[in-house]
Design a protein around this motif. Structure first.
Motif, mmCIF file in Angstrom:
data_model
loop_
_atom_site.group_PDB
_atom_site.id
_atom_site.type_symbol
_atom_site.label_atom_id
_atom_site.label_comp_id
_atom_site.label_asym_id
_atom_site.label_seq_id
_atom_site.Cartn_x
_atom_site.Cartn_y
_atom_site.Cartn_z
ATOM 1 N N ALA A 222 -18.347 -9.011 -26.461
ATOM 2 C CA ALA A 222 -18.369 -10.287 -25.752
ATOM 3 C C ALA A 222 -18.536 -11.446 -26.715
ATOM 4 O O ALA A 222 -19.208 -11.330 -27.737
ATOM 5 N N MET A 223 -17.895 -12.555 -26.380
ATOM 6 C CA MET A 223 -18.093 -13.789 -27.131
ATOM 7 C C MET A 223 -18.024 -14.978 -26.173
ATOM 8 O O MET A 223 -17.429 -14.894 -25.089
ATOM 9 N N TYR A 224 -18.678 -16.076 -26.581
ATOM 10 C CA TYR A 224 -18.775 -17.266 -25.747
ATOM 11 C C TYR A 224 -18.288 -18.480 -26.528
ATOM 12 O O TYR A 224 -18.641 -18.652 -27.698
ATOM 13 N N ILE B 252 -15.466 -20.662 -17.122
ATOM 14 C CA ILE B 252 -16.576 -20.473 -16.186
ATOM 15 C C ILE B 252 -16.575 -21.585 -15.156
ATOM 16 O O ILE B 252 -16.647 -22.766 -15.495
ATOM 17 N N TYR B 253 -16.463 -21.190 -13.892
ATOM 18 C CA TYR B 253 -16.497 -22.113 -12.765
ATOM 19 C C TYR B 253 -17.752 -21.838 -11.952
ATOM 20 O O TYR B 253 -17.959 -20.704 -11.479
ATOM 21 N N PHE B 254 -18.617 -22.830 -11.790
ATOM 22 C CA PHE B 254 -19.845 -22.669 -11.022
ATOM 23 C C PHE B 254 -20.650 -21.449 -11.475
ATOM 24 O O PHE B 254 -21.150 -20.670 -10.667
ATOM 25 N N GLY B 255 -20.711 -21.259 -12.787
ATOM 26 C CA GLY B 255 -21.591 -20.230 -13.344
ATOM 27 C C GLY B 255 -21.029 -18.833 -13.412
ATOM 28 O O GLY B 255 -21.751 -17.905 -13.781
ATOM 29 N N THR B 256 -19.751 -18.656 -13.076
ATOM 30 C CA THR B 256 -19.189 -17.309 -13.137
ATOM 31 C C THR B 256 -17.696 -17.389 -13.463
ATOM 32 O O THR B 256 -17.139 -18.468 -13.632
ATOM 33 N N ILE B 257 -17.056 -16.237 -13.552
ATOM 34 C CA ILE B 257 -15.635 -16.184 -13.870
ATOM 35 C C ILE B 257 -14.803 -16.713 -12.711
ATOM 36 O O ILE B 257 -15.279 -16.842 -11.590
ATOM 37 N N THR B 258 -13.549 -17.012 -12.974
ATOM 38 C CA THR B 258 -12.678 -17.550 -11.929
ATOM 39 C C THR B 258 -12.484 -16.546 -10.789
ATOM 40 O O THR B 258 -12.545 -15.333 -10.993
ATOM 41 N N LEU C 24 -25.954 -15.818 -18.663
ATOM 42 C CA LEU C 24 -25.842 -14.523 -19.331
ATOM 43 C C LEU C 24 -26.138 -13.372 -18.383
ATOM 44 O O LEU C 24 -25.530 -12.303 -18.490
ATOM 45 N N LYS C 25 -27.056 -13.582 -17.463
ATOM 46 C CA LYS C 25 -27.364 -12.537 -16.476
ATOM 47 C C LYS C 25 -26.127 -12.210 -15.646
ATOM 48 O O LYS C 25 -25.827 -11.035 -15.375
ATOM 49 N N THR C 26 -25.384 -13.242 -15.259
ATOM 50 C CA THR C 26 -24.147 -13.034 -14.506
ATOM 51 C C THR C 26 -23.112 -12.314 -15.350
ATOM 52 O O THR C 26 -22.468 -11.358 -14.897
ATOM 53 N N PHE C 27 -22.956 -12.750 -16.599
ATOM 54 C CA PHE C 27 -21.980 -12.120 -17.483
ATOM 55 C C PHE C 27 -22.311 -10.646 -17.706
ATOM 56 O O PHE C 27 -21.433 -9.785 -17.689
ATOM 57 N N HIS C 28 -23.589 -10.359 -17.918
ATOM 58 C CA HIS C 28 -23.997 -8.975 -18.182
ATOM 59 C C HIS C 28 -23.750 -8.085 -16.965
ATOM 60 O O HIS C 28 -23.423 -6.905 -17.109
ATOM 61 N N ARG C 29 -23.894 -8.664 -15.776
ATOM 62 C CA ARG C 29 -23.640 -7.875 -14.566
ATOM 63 C C ARG C 29 -22.153 -7.505 -14.479
ATOM 64 O O ARG C 29 -21.810 -6.360 -14.158
ATOM 65 N N ILE C 30 -21.288 -8.457 -14.783
ATOM 66 C CA ILE C 30 -19.847 -8.176 -14.797
ATOM 67 C C ILE C 30 -19.525 -7.114 -15.840
ATOM 68 O O ILE C 30 -18.785 -6.156 -15.587
ATOM 69 N N GLU C 31 -20.101 -7.280 -17.026
ATOM 70 C CA GLU C 31 -19.841 -6.342 -18.119
ATOM 71 C C GLU C 31 -20.353 -4.946 -17.797
ATOM 72 O O GLU C 31 -19.755 -3.940 -18.206
ATOM 73 N N SER C 32 -21.452 -4.860 -17.053
ATOM 74 C CA SER C 32 -22.018 -3.544 -16.734
ATOM 75 C C SER C 32 -21.080 -2.732 -15.844
ATOM 76 O O SER C 32 -21.007 -1.505 -15.957
ATOM 77 N N VAL C 33 -20.351 -3.416 -14.958
ATOM 78 C CA VAL C 33 -19.381 -2.718 -14.112
ATOM 79 C C VAL C 33 -18.208 -2.221 -14.965
ATOM 80 O O VAL C 33 -17.750 -1.082 -14.814
ATOM 81 N N ILE C 34 -17.739 -3.072 -15.868
ATOM 82 C CA ILE C 34 -16.646 -2.661 -16.762
ATOM 83 C C ILE C 34 -17.092 -1.487 -17.626
ATOM 84 O O ILE C 34 -16.338 -0.527 -17.835
#
Length: 217
Positions: free
Chosen positions: A168-170, A93-99, A149-159
């Motif tokens: 998902a795991m952290y 995670i870079y600056f709160g989101t994926i690379t 988590l809000k950012t991660f869930h948004r990415i996951e929702s598109v997938i």
């Protein structure tokens, strides 16, 4: 059967890559009675960009309808993934989101399968199972407090819209440097980081393994 792990980290043998390999080990463990192949794709080895908005993937009757038309280093990778039996994405995670490398890859992978009809339906060749592994310097409590988590869930929702809802795991509070004394890093305690890693990272490896076991049912 073939399951791919997509490594969105520039490192090939550190936290993210290690957990992706553990997940693939779990896939193999769960599929002992099946012929299954696994492969890690290191995105930083490849030369490509994100979506260029050419819309060739949306052109009715076009030869590239439903697939990306840009012919660069991931053109054939995307073709392979279209026939996969499972995908596991991993990123620090870079600056709160994926690379940015993984974000660009997801644009190219997912957008061609999104249809501009009334329901914004999707047309992937397979509704394959997916998973996402996130590694980050911040502790779990900070991750929860500052909205990661809000950012991660948004990415996951598109997938999920294109394929299936990702497992998902952290992995939190990761050990970043081989020698903290070589870097300006007074924000961290190397001793505390090392102690945490000694206990937690083996647990994270087991979680990644179990994620892989549960991916293919």
């Amino acid at each position: 059967m073939k399951v791919y792990a997509i490594n969105g980290s520039p490192r090939k043998n550190k936290n993210t890559a290690t957990l992706l390999q553990k997940a693939l080990d779990g896939v193999k463990e769960s599929a002992k009675d099946k012929e299954i192949e696994t492969e890690i794709i290191n995105l930083y080895d490849l030369n490509y960009t994100g979506c260029k908005s050419c819309f060739a993937c949306k052109r009715l009757g076009g030869t590239s309808y439903g697939k990306c038309a840009i012919k660069d280093d991931i053109y054939e990778v995307l073709e392979k993934l279209s026939q996969a039996d499972g995908l596991i994405f991993g990123s620090p995670i870079y600056f709160g989101t994926i690379t940015g490398q993984l974000q660009s890859f997801l644009e190219r992978l997912l957008f061609p399968y999104l249809v501009y009809d009334e329901n914004y339906s999707s047309i992937p060749p397979k509704k394959m199972p997916t998973a996402f592994i996130y590694t980050m310097n911040v502790p779990e409590e900070v991750m929860n407090q500052i909205g990661y988590l809000k950012t991660f869930h948004r990415i996951e929702s598109v997938i999920e819209r294109i394929f299936t809802k990702p497992l998902a795991m952290y992995s939190n509070n990761t050990y970043q440097f081989d020698d903290y004394s070589k870097y300006k890093s007074s924000a961290f305690s190397e001793e505390a980081k090392a102690a945490h890693r000694k206990i937690q990272f083996p647990l994270d490896c087991q979680k990644a393994f179990e994620l892989g076991v549960n991916l293919i049912k």
